[in-house]
Design a protein around this motif. Structure first.
Motif: not given
Length: 72
Positions: A23-26, A36-43, A45-48
């Motif tokens: 959550i802090n990373l987000g 694409a950077f935000y999509v990958v990191h959003g995925i 974050i969600g998976v973790n």
């Protein structure tokens, strides 16, 4: 399967750490990156966070089973 109190506590601790970390990373993702950077990191974050919730539930169930005492 029996789970020791140490392992159950470790799983709960890892889950809390993972939720806090991701959550802090987000919130710390800087502007100016491609979409694409935000999509990958959003995925990621969600998976973790889902993994953290699963580990937390397993750890809490392990702690709850240990406090009830051994079956007779």
């Amino acid at each position: 399967m029996q789970m020791s109190r140490k392992i159950a506590g470790f799983l709960v601790g890892v889950a809390v750490f993972m939720i806090f970390e991701w959550i802090n990373l987000g919130f710390n993702l800087a502007d100016g990156h491609p979409t694409a950077f935000y999509v990958v990191h959003g995925i990621l974050i969600g998976v973790n966070i889902v993994l953290a919730v699963v580990l937390g539930v397993i750890g809490l169930r392990g702690l709850a089973k240990r406090t009830q005492g051994p079956p007779v």
